[in-house]
Write a protein that holds these residues in place. Sequence first.
Motif, PDB file in Angstrom:
ATOM      1  N   ALA A   1      33.846  39.239  46.097  1.00 18.33           N
ATOM      2  CA  ALA A   1      33.241  40.433  46.197  1.00 18.33           C
ATOM      3  C   ALA A   1      33.873  41.547  45.195  1.00 18.33           C
ATOM      4  O   ALA A   1      33.228  42.351  44.424  1.00 18.33           O
ATOM      5  CB  ALA A   1      33.481  41.004  47.619  1.00 18.33           C
ATOM      6  N   ALA A   2      35.258  41.165  44.946  1.00 17.09           N
ATOM      7  CA  ALA A   2      35.858  41.847  43.804  1.00 17.09           C
ATOM      8  C   ALA A   2      35.612  41.603  42.587  1.00 17.09           C
ATOM      9  O   ALA A   2      35.339  42.373  41.751  1.00 17.09           O
ATOM     10  CB  ALA A   2      37.591  41.665  43.961  1.00 17.09           C
ATOM     11  N   HIS A   3      35.043  40.418  42.397  1.00 14.23           N
ATOM     12  CA  HIS A   3      34.736  39.957  41.076  1.00 14.23           C
ATOM     13  C   HIS A   3      33.545  40.491  40.640  1.00 14.23           C
ATOM     14  O   HIS A   3      33.030  40.841  39.444  1.00 14.23           O
ATOM     15  CB  HIS A   3      34.452  38.534  40.864  1.00 14.23           C
ATOM     16  CG  HIS A   3      34.202  38.003  39.863  1.00 14.23           C
ATOM     17  ND1 HIS A   3      32.821  37.656  39.330  1.00 14.23           N
ATOM     18  CD2 HIS A   3      34.940  37.804  38.338  1.00 14.23           C
ATOM     19  CE1 HIS A   3      32.795  37.188  38.069  1.00 14.23           C
ATOM     20  NE2 HIS A   3      33.836  37.306  37.481  1.00 14.23           N
ATOM     21  N   ARG A   4      32.372  40.805  41.792  1.00 14.27           N
ATOM     22  CA  ARG A   4      31.234  41.442  41.282  1.00 14.27           C
ATOM     23  C   ARG A   4      31.316  42.885  40.581  1.00 14.27           C
ATOM     24  O   ARG A   4      30.393  43.272  39.991  1.00 14.27           O
ATOM     25  CB  ARG A   4      30.236  41.543  42.421  1.00 14.27           C
ATOM     26  CG  ARG A   4      29.784  40.240  43.025  1.00 14.27           C
ATOM     27  CD  ARG A   4      28.837  40.244  44.265  1.00 14.27           C
ATOM     28  NE  ARG A   4      28.846  39.233  44.889  1.00 14.27           N
ATOM     29  CZ  ARG A   4      29.402  38.855  46.218  1.00 14.27           C
ATOM     30  NH1 ARG A   4      30.130  39.729  46.642  1.00 14.27           N
ATOM     31  NH2 ARG A   4      29.140  37.700  46.682  1.00 14.27           N
ATOM     32  N   LEU A   5      32.504  43.339  41.109  1.00 13.61           N
ATOM     33  CA  LEU A   5      32.605  44.782  40.464  1.00 13.61           C
ATOM     34  C   LEU A   5      33.213  44.587  38.997  1.00 13.61           C
ATOM     35  O   LEU A   5      33.755  45.715  38.453  1.00 13.61           O
ATOM     36  CB  LEU A   5      33.692  45.453  41.124  1.00 13.61           C
ATOM     37  CG  LEU A   5      33.198  45.827  42.472  1.00 13.61           C
ATOM     38  CD1 LEU A   5      34.228  46.379  43.533  1.00 13.61           C
ATOM     39  CD2 LEU A   5      31.766  46.315  42.799  1.00 13.61           C
ATOM     40  N   THR A   6      33.494  43.645  38.273  1.00 13.19           N
ATOM     41  CA  THR A   6      34.363  43.651  37.055  1.00 13.19           C
ATOM     42  C   THR A   6      33.146  42.882  36.026  1.00 13.19           C
ATOM     43  O   THR A   6      32.035  42.448  36.497  1.00 13.19           O
ATOM     44  CB  THR A   6      35.405  42.387  37.186  1.00 13.19           C
ATOM     45  OG1 THR A   6      35.088  41.171  37.422  1.00 13.19           O
ATOM     46  CG2 THR A   6      36.394  42.699  38.303  1.00 13.19           C
ATOM     47  N   GLU A   7      33.601  43.342  34.742  1.00 10.80           N
ATOM     48  CA  GLU A   7      32.791  42.536  33.750  1.00 10.80           C
ATOM     49  C   GLU A   7      33.747  41.738  32.848  1.00 10.80           C
ATOM     50  O   GLU A   7      34.830  42.282  32.403  1.00 10.80           O
ATOM     51  CB  GLU A   7      32.188  43.840  32.982  1.00 10.80           C
ATOM     52  CG  GLU A   7      31.017  44.309  33.679  1.00 10.80           C
ATOM     53  CD  GLU A   7      30.257  45.425  32.769  1.00 10.80           C
ATOM     54  OE1 GLU A   7      30.389  45.300  31.644  1.00 10.80           O
ATOM     55  OE2 GLU A   7      29.799  46.318  33.316  1.00 10.80           O
ATOM     56  N   GLY A   8      33.340  40.734  32.321  1.00  8.28           N
ATOM     57  CA  GLY A   8      34.145  40.033  31.249  1.00  8.28           C
ATOM     58  C   GLY A   8      35.452  39.192  31.931  1.00  8.28           C
ATOM     59  O   GLY A   8      36.230  38.706  31.227  1.00  8.28           O
TER      60      GLY A   8
END
Length: 167
Positions: free
Chosen positions: A31-38
């Motif tokens: 879920a936290a990764h969905r808010l990141t790019e790259g």
Amino acid sequence: MSVLLPRPVIDALGGGDALNSRITDFQAALAAHRLTEGVAAPVEDPLVESLARSGEAWAAEPAPEAPPPPAEPEPGPMRKIAALAFRRRLGPERLAAITIAAAAALRADPPDATLQVMLDNLTAARFVTLDDAETVAGLQHLRNVGLLDEDAMAAAIADGQPGEEPV
């Protein structure tokens, strides 16, 4: 429906509580990764990833049934019987003959108390061990003095029967 997992697999992943924590933590990381790019996606054990991504519940496979307890060994032959049962094997007529022979032996010149001591020992005993050297020697003595034949001797030391157990 739950995914059934073998207990050794659950144990290898740290146990049930640890597996649940790893699934929850991995779901939070996704879920936290969905808010990141790259940023590289989080990685976990393939089974943990599969359970976290599918959202399926899991359960431990039922423990195998315990094998039945080993069968009780068959009891061996009864080789210790009640003294009264032993006297009954000799029979009243033979016991009377032994008693008369014991009294005559005590009056002999020189007196011989062997038969009387054997009778006294039998009277004092709670049980007779059929393989005991003293028992066998006593029966052989009775045979040697003509108070017991081979068949009666064999019957006297035969395996015990129900009802002959010492109390």
